[in-house]
Design an enzyme around this catalytic site. Structure first.
Site, PDB file in Angstrom:
ATOM      1  N   ASP A 342     138.981  56.166  65.596  1.00 47.44           N
ATOM      2  CA  ASP A 342     139.683  55.003  66.122  1.00 47.44           C
ATOM      3  C   ASP A 342     140.102  54.080  64.977  1.00 47.44           C
ATOM      4  O   ASP A 342     139.304  53.791  64.081  1.00 47.44           O
ATOM      5  CB  ASP A 342     138.745  54.271  67.090  1.00 47.44           C
ATOM      6  CG  ASP A 342     139.387  53.049  67.704  1.00 47.44           C
ATOM      7  OD1 ASP A 342     140.376  53.207  68.429  1.00 47.44           O
ATOM      8  OD2 ASP A 342     138.879  51.929  67.453  1.00 47.44           O
ATOM      9  N   GLU A 378     143.651  58.048  64.063  1.00 42.31           N
ATOM     10  CA  GLU A 378     144.605  57.112  64.635  1.00 42.31           C
ATOM     11  C   GLU A 378     145.137  56.336  63.435  1.00 42.31           C
ATOM     12  O   GLU A 378     144.427  55.478  62.890  1.00 42.31           O
ATOM     13  CB  GLU A 378     143.925  56.183  65.641  1.00 42.31           C
ATOM     14  CG  GLU A 378     144.885  55.271  66.343  1.00 42.31           C
ATOM     15  CD  GLU A 378     144.200  54.383  67.379  1.00 42.31           C
ATOM     16  OE1 GLU A 378     144.815  54.113  68.434  1.00 42.31           O
ATOM     17  OE2 GLU A 378     143.056  53.953  67.149  1.00 42.31           O
TER      18      GLU A 378
END
Length: 682
Positions: A342, A378
């Protein structure tokens, strides 16, 4: 308490490994990083009542590591820590000798961590979940990791709870659990769909933000980590660790990989005035990143590159060590196959700027365990200069939001999109350049957990996040969606048909694209969040998958199954081998040709016609002569097509028979491609 301490035997212990480790029967070694603490205390509790049994001062210290060994601890006992030291916030020191803290290396929690304002304010030890001192053997039954090549990977993004909460075949007591996720009904669905890899939203233990708790909401997605090692107890039936391992083992036995969504960018101690739960109470100055004025660090001003108020300092050696230890733990002890990171730009920030050659990436590349795992970034965060798509190492893959946006824009009918659409379809080689990276670096997707579902993408022009408690201000507005004439639910058959075809076009395009395929779990079931494009706090049927399918939903499920099966059967869709790409040598070489609908070659001026919404792409195997022809028509008119070479089999047409495979083979050199549709020939 004195009597209990009399039954225990203490010694200085060892500074490694960090955390609690079983040395021999009933003897545990505890090692904790707390460089600025003046004292450290081990607190032991009863497993059932959490009654305090003993407080034991750490007797040893080696450099910045405190350590103690304790004999006589029964399996299943609970533990936590207390750290004494100066409380000088201006200097980044936030010690509170009465505050109970969770060991950052804790492997198992006795219960979910819930925010209790009154208990926290009163220093009640019941305000904090405890670590469990337990080490139990597990039988992996000779299961092995499937080791799916990147180019053959089809990821299914799932939430452990939401996947099974409404599944009629999963026993009620297992719904929403790790064991529910590996139930035969779920595995059968994944295999029939053509999935190779299950990507789970965060399963490391987390706590809902105090703000959400006050609104009687929760952090359903789990992006607010409390600890990086302990699996979340919310998803257990009885034992989170054993049941997580059982889930992984079962999925592996059926050839399915497991990837974890990990959050190494902030913690549940969010915000400058956030709670002190673990990291902040042990090593606040080292674990977190602060703004500075010249050479002076402003310890009252945490960096906020994640939108959560307390960015982790990944460039610090101890933070790097913890992340590497956690990744290795999940890969070895828990046997997962990889990670989706993330806001991964935060991992590469050194001196607050992103560095594609950051120490963290070099350490990962050299690690003999982690370097072999699937690693997905990401490639952005919300800090300054935070967008870095295509700037991660070649053995990493990256979420390609340009692919998502271009596919959406093309099939919505936006002007001037065709040139970029062609680039994205063939692996985004402007970003993941030939000779340096494979096309499988690109993780292609249409929808993700943070955004509209596929069904909502074709049903809503605007977000509808009113139930999130922020007056619809949360969530982004750049959806590139189209409601086809009505916002949300409608009974208009023409609108419904247009929406279904729009979905089929997007699915087919995703399947035809070069790169790793990411599928949002539930899209195949026509899942809707009723226009909510940020359902992070909705732990209810808005987020839970609905397995009761009507006729149109069943047909759409069959179409998705057909598309993914086709991709797995055609090597040119998994990885094209082009003559001008020497990064990898594999299989036969391919040629790619682009044509106008009349069968003539696309010329340079044709690519720059902003109102051009249709074309053909032909993929030809040089040795065998096999070919795959894709006819794309995103215009509002039917298009007469002259097929460049007579082809025998129409594999599918999104405008015919709900996109399902035609029953008979045909031979054509002329074709009429319907408006807003796509067909593939072989």
């Amino acid at each position: 308490m004195t009597a209990v301490i009399g039954l225990l035997k203490m010694s200085a212990g060892q500074p490694s490994p960090l955390g609690a480790s079983l040395v021999q029967a009933e003897t545990w070694n505890f090692a904790v990083y707390a460089p600025d603490a003046s004292e450290l205390t081990l607190c032991l509790f009863l497993p059932d009542t959490e009654e305090l049994l003993a407080e034991i001062p750490f007797q040893g210290r080696t450099g910045e590591i405190w350590h103690v060994a304790v004999s006589g601890i029964e399996q299943g006992s609970l533990y936590a820590l207390k750290a004494a030291g100066p409380n000088i916030p201006d200097a980044g020191l936030r010690f509170d000798k009465e505050r109970l803290l969770l060991d950052p290396y804790c492997r198992k929690l006795n219960r979910p961590q819930m925010w209790q304002e009154r208990q926290y304010a009163s220093h009640s030890h019941y305000s904090l979940a405890k670590g469990v001192l337990e080490q139990a053997p597990f039988d992996w039954q000779d299961s092995v990791k499937p080791a799916i090549p990147r180019e053959k990977t089809v990821i299914y993004e799932a939430h452990v709870k939401g996947m099974t909460m409404q599944h009629p075949d999963v026993p009620e007591h297992l719904r929403g659990t790790y064991l529910g996720l590996c139930h035969p009904a779920i595995i059968e669905h994944l295999l029939a769909l053509g999935i190779t890899t299950v990507q789970l939203l965060p399963v490391a233990s987390f706590m809902a933000e105090p703000r959400l708790s006050a609104l009687r909401l929760t952090n359903y997605w789990g992006y607010n980590p409390l600890n990086f090692f302990a699996p979340e107890p919310r998803y257990q039936y009885e034992d989170a660790v054993a049941e997580f391992k059982t889930m992984v083992r079962t999925l592996h036995q059926h050839g399915l990989e497991v990837i974890l969504d990990v959050v190494f960018n902030h913690t549940a101690e969010a915000g400058e005035d956030g709670p002190v739960l673990s990291f902040r109470g042990l090593a606040n100055r080292q674990y977190y990143l602060f703004h500075s004025h010249g050479e002076m660090i402003d310890y009252q001003n945490y960096c906020n590159f994640t939108g959560c108020g307390n960015t982790l300092n990944v460039s610090h050696p101890m933070m790097q060590r913890m992340i590497m230890d956690a990744l290795r733990y999940w890969l070895t002890e828990m046997q997962v196959d990889g990670f989706r990171f993330d806001l991964a730009v935060t991992l590469g920030r050194e001196f607050k700027r992103y560095n594609p050659f950051a120490a963290f990436f070099q350490i990962v590349a050299q690690d003999p365990v982690i370097s072999k795992a699937k690693l997905i970034a990401e490639p952005w965060d919300v800090g300054p200069f935070g967008y870095h798509l295509g700037q991660f190492p070649a053995h990493w893959s990256e979420l390609n939001d340009k692919c998502r946006d271009t596919f959406r824009a093309f099939w919505r009918g936006d002007q001037g999109v065709l040139p970029e659409f062609a680039t994205r379809l063939l692996g985004s080689r402007d970003i993941f350049q030939k000779h340096h990276k494979p096309a499988s670096c690109s993780v292609n997707y249409i929808s993700y957990h943070d955004g509209f579902t596929l069904r909502d993408l074709v049903s809503y022009n605007d977000k509808h996040n009113w139930l999130n408690g922020e007056e619809n201000r949360d969530g982004h507005g750049h959806n590139l969606s189209k409601n086809h004439g009505a916002e949300g639910v409608t009974s208009d058959e023409a609108i419904i048909n247009a929406r279904n075809q729009h979905r089929r076009n997007l699915v087919a395009t995703l399947v035809l694209s070069q790169g790793m395929i990411h599928w949002l779990g539930g899209d195949e079931l026509s899942h809707t969040q009723h226009g909510n494009n940020n359902a992070y706090c909705q732990d209810n049927p808005i987020s839970w998958l609905n397995w009761q399918l009507d006729g149109p939903a069943t047909k759409f499920l069959k179409f998705v199954q057909q598309m993914l099966k086709m991709r797995q059967s055609l090597c040119c869709l998994q990885q094209i081998s082009l003559l001008d790409d020497n990064y990898q040598k594999h299989g036969d070489k391919h040629h790619v040709h682009w044509y106008l609908m009349d069968g003539t070659d696309m010329s340079e001026p044709n690519w720059h016609e902003s109102d051009r919404h249709s074309c053909m792409v032909d993929i030809v195997n040089d040795n065998s002569g096999q070919r795959l022809l894709c006819i794309l028509n995103a215009s509002d008119k039917n298009q007469a097509v002259s097929i460049p070479a007579p082809l025998r089999n129409l594999l599918f047409d999104t405008s015919v028979n709900d996109g399902l495979t035609p029953a008979t083979a045909v031979r054509k050199d002329k074709w009429l491609q319907s408006a807003y549709s796509l067909s593939v020939w072989q």
